[in-house]
Design a protein around this motif. Sequence first.
Motif, PDB file in Angstrom:
ATOM      1  N   PHE A 364       0.853  -1.186   0.000  1.00  0.00           N
ATOM      2  CA  PHE A 364       0.000   0.000   0.000  1.00  0.00           C
ATOM      3  C   PHE A 364       0.892   1.241   0.000  1.00  0.00           C
ATOM      4  O   PHE A 364       0.992   1.972   0.995  1.00  0.00           O
ATOM      5  CB  PHE A 364      -0.923   0.005   1.220  1.00  0.00           C
ATOM      6  N   ASP A 365       1.604   1.460  -1.078  1.00  0.00           N
ATOM      7  CA  ASP A 365       2.289   2.721  -1.327  1.00  0.00           C
ATOM      8  C   ASP A 365       2.101   3.038  -2.809  1.00  0.00           C
ATOM      9  O   ASP A 365       1.542   2.220  -3.554  1.00  0.00           O
ATOM     10  CB  ASP A 365       3.765   2.673  -0.920  1.00  0.00           C
ATOM     11  N   TRP A 384      -6.574  -8.583  -4.186  1.00  0.00           N
ATOM     12  CA  TRP A 384      -6.519  -9.535  -3.065  1.00  0.00           C
ATOM     13  C   TRP A 384      -6.207  -8.742  -1.796  1.00  0.00           C
ATOM     14  O   TRP A 384      -5.090  -8.315  -1.586  1.00  0.00           O
ATOM     15  CB  TRP A 384      -5.457 -10.582  -3.365  1.00  0.00           C
ATOM     16  N   ARG A 385      -7.237  -8.523  -0.986  1.00  0.00           N
ATOM     17  CA  ARG A 385      -7.109  -7.717   0.229  1.00  0.00           C
ATOM     18  C   ARG A 385      -6.424  -6.382  -0.072  1.00  0.00           C
ATOM     19  O   ARG A 385      -5.520  -5.958   0.647  1.00  0.00           O
ATOM     20  CB  ARG A 385      -6.349  -8.478   1.311  1.00  0.00           C
ATOM     21  N   MET A 386      -6.886  -5.725  -1.142  1.00  0.00           N
ATOM     22  CA  MET A 386      -6.285  -4.463  -1.573  1.00  0.00           C
ATOM     23  C   MET A 386      -7.330  -3.352  -1.682  1.00  0.00           C
ATOM     24  O   MET A 386      -7.159  -2.408  -2.443  1.00  0.00           O
ATOM     25  CB  MET A 386      -5.575  -4.637  -2.927  1.00  0.00           C
ATOM     26  N   ALA A 388      -9.913  -0.277   0.019  1.00  0.00           N
ATOM     27  CA  ALA A 388      -9.748   0.796   1.001  1.00  0.00           C
ATOM     28  C   ALA A 388      -9.974   0.291   2.418  1.00  0.00           C
ATOM     29  O   ALA A 388      -9.259   0.674   3.356  1.00  0.00           O
ATOM     30  CB  ALA A 388     -10.711   1.944   0.688  1.00  0.00           C
ATOM     31  N   ALA A 389     -10.968  -0.584   2.590  1.00  0.00           N
ATOM     32  CA  ALA A 389     -11.247  -1.117   3.928  1.00  0.00           C
ATOM     33  C   ALA A 389     -10.067  -1.924   4.455  1.00  0.00           C
ATOM     34  O   ALA A 389      -9.754  -1.884   5.652  1.00  0.00           O
ATOM     35  CB  ALA A 389     -12.511  -1.976   3.881  1.00  0.00           C
ATOM     36  N   ASP A 390      -9.399  -2.682   3.577  1.00  0.00           N
ATOM     37  CA  ASP A 390      -8.224  -3.463   3.994  1.00  0.00           C
ATOM     38  C   ASP A 390      -7.102  -2.540   4.448  1.00  0.00           C
ATOM     39  O   ASP A 390      -6.438  -2.790   5.460  1.00  0.00           O
ATOM     40  CB  ASP A 390      -7.741  -4.347   2.840  1.00  0.00           C
ATOM     41  N   TYR A 391      -6.890  -1.475   3.692  1.00  0.00           N
ATOM     42  CA  TYR A 391      -5.835  -0.516   4.044  1.00  0.00           C
ATOM     43  C   TYR A 391      -6.128   0.148   5.389  1.00  0.00           C
ATOM     44  O   TYR A 391      -5.246   0.256   6.252  1.00  0.00           O
ATOM     45  CB  TYR A 391      -5.721   0.540   2.935  1.00  0.00           C
ATOM     46  N   GLU A 392      -7.365   0.587   5.572  1.00  0.00           N
ATOM     47  CA  GLU A 392      -7.729   1.274   6.819  1.00  0.00           C
ATOM     48  C   GLU A 392      -7.611   0.327   8.011  1.00  0.00           C
ATOM     49  O   GLU A 392      -7.186   0.734   9.103  1.00  0.00           O
ATOM     50  CB  GLU A 392      -9.133   1.847   6.701  1.00  0.00           C
ATOM     51  N   ILE A 430       0.026   7.300   5.319  1.00  0.00           N
ATOM     52  CA  ILE A 430       1.035   6.316   5.705  1.00  0.00           C
ATOM     53  C   ILE A 430       1.029   5.164   4.707  1.00  0.00           C
ATOM     54  O   ILE A 430       0.016   4.843   4.087  1.00  0.00           O
ATOM     55  CB  ILE A 430       0.810   5.780   7.134  1.00  0.00           C
ATOM     56  N   ALA A 431       2.196   4.544   4.541  1.00  0.00           N
ATOM     57  CA  ALA A 431       2.335   3.378   3.664  1.00  0.00           C
ATOM     58  C   ALA A 431       2.229   2.111   4.504  1.00  0.00           C
ATOM     59  O   ALA A 431       2.584   2.090   5.686  1.00  0.00           O
ATOM     60  CB  ALA A 431       3.679   3.430   2.941  1.00  0.00           C
ATOM     61  N   GLN A 432       1.732   1.053   3.876  1.00  0.00           N
ATOM     62  CA  GLN A 432       1.644  -0.249   4.530  1.00  0.00           C
ATOM     63  C   GLN A 432       2.284  -1.281   3.593  1.00  0.00           C
ATOM     64  O   GLN A 432       1.740  -1.574   2.534  1.00  0.00           O
ATOM     65  CB  GLN A 432       0.175  -0.621   4.794  1.00  0.00           C
TER      66      GLN A 432
END
Length: 446
Positions: A364-365, A384-386, A388-392, A430-432
């Motif tokens: 997530f960058d 695959w789990r990418m 907005a909800a996954d990131y948050e 922020i990056a994940q």
Amino acid sequence: MREDKQEGTKADMREAVQESTAEQAPAAEALSFLNRPGLTRLWTTVRARLERNGLQPIGTVRLQNLDAEEREALSLLLAKSLTGPDASIRLADLDTRLRTSAVGRGLAATLAELGPPLTDRRAARDAVTAERARVWSAAEAALSATSLAAQPWARSWMEELRRSGTLTRRPTDTALTTATQAIQTLMVLFPGRGPDPTPATWGRGELATRTTGSAHGLDDGTVLARLVLRGIALACGADVPVDAPGRRALWHLASVTPDEVSSTVLTYGLRPTGVTWQETALRERADHSLETHLTLRELRTLSLELPPCTRIRVCENPRVVEAAADTGRTAPLICTSGSATTVVLALLDALAATGCVFAYHGDFDWPGIALANRVIHRYRAESWRMKAADYEYLATRTQMYGTPQLLLTGPRVEAAWDPELAPAMDALGIAQHEEAALDLLLEDLA
């Protein structure tokens, strides 16, 4: 007496300054007059003509549909009354008028003073033509000094280069170097008939080192590689390739082996249905939870038939593969290792051709989103789990656990599969990286 002398010197200086100012005043007033709006169109038209004429006051310009302000300004400038809607002005007359007026300089000098600086476009064209002639003269001399000069295809190649303009669009020194290196490379590949007609076999990096001094001199995408491939196509009577497989095939025609072993793609859990030892080895490694690195050379001979509609997960970071192997996960997995290189795309292309479907996860960058866009678009893959909800969720979890935060950097990239993802990333800033979701990804791979 010394004081009287000093006073006299000061008086002389004041007088000189006054005389200089008196001389400059008419010129300044004249230039101020020339800058009036009613003459703007005249100077724009005259400037264009002068730049085409090599800065010589030759020819006539015609101004049409003059308004009252323009007629008044032109009448004052030319010292003659203009009453009609149009005016024809000889540049030679205008040049003379300016020289004999308070301006005291010719047309070209006046326009340079008014600004911006004039460009001698004729001289610039002549200079470009001379530079092009120098490039081709040097290239012809280099070709004539080699055994290629006796080969008809080499002359055709040189003529094609001239027509295409590939070299002349580059700086002169760069063009000369590129042309010379292309000729040297083709001379090595096609030295002409000799006592041993069997062509030498070269690795592309080895050949590039010999002719350019750099092992990467003939890498795909370079101008030099394109010129050499065009020469090989003419020498072998083949078509100029339009894709990577075609380029590799053409290199092989000239007995050049592209590097197909140093770049690999990391795989895990692939179970092709083929019956050769290669497919058997892949299945056995999958059964023993072992990862496999495949080269382009292996992909050329490997049968990658998998059961219809096999779902393959694609990740960005090798740590996901390592964790899947450590925990004995069974789902097939392919890793891009941070970028979709040629060998990665070659494997995914081959699997897509057999009916496999893909699901992609990455960082997530912004570079990670760009890579995800590329893979998802090319293979119509699922995310695959990418979302907005996954990131948050991941961002909240890292904050809860006190994990150090990585700031987002670089230009924003929209996520093609979820329009809400980029705004969410922008909002949190922020990056994940992929490892943050490792436990979730392993659940899916079970």
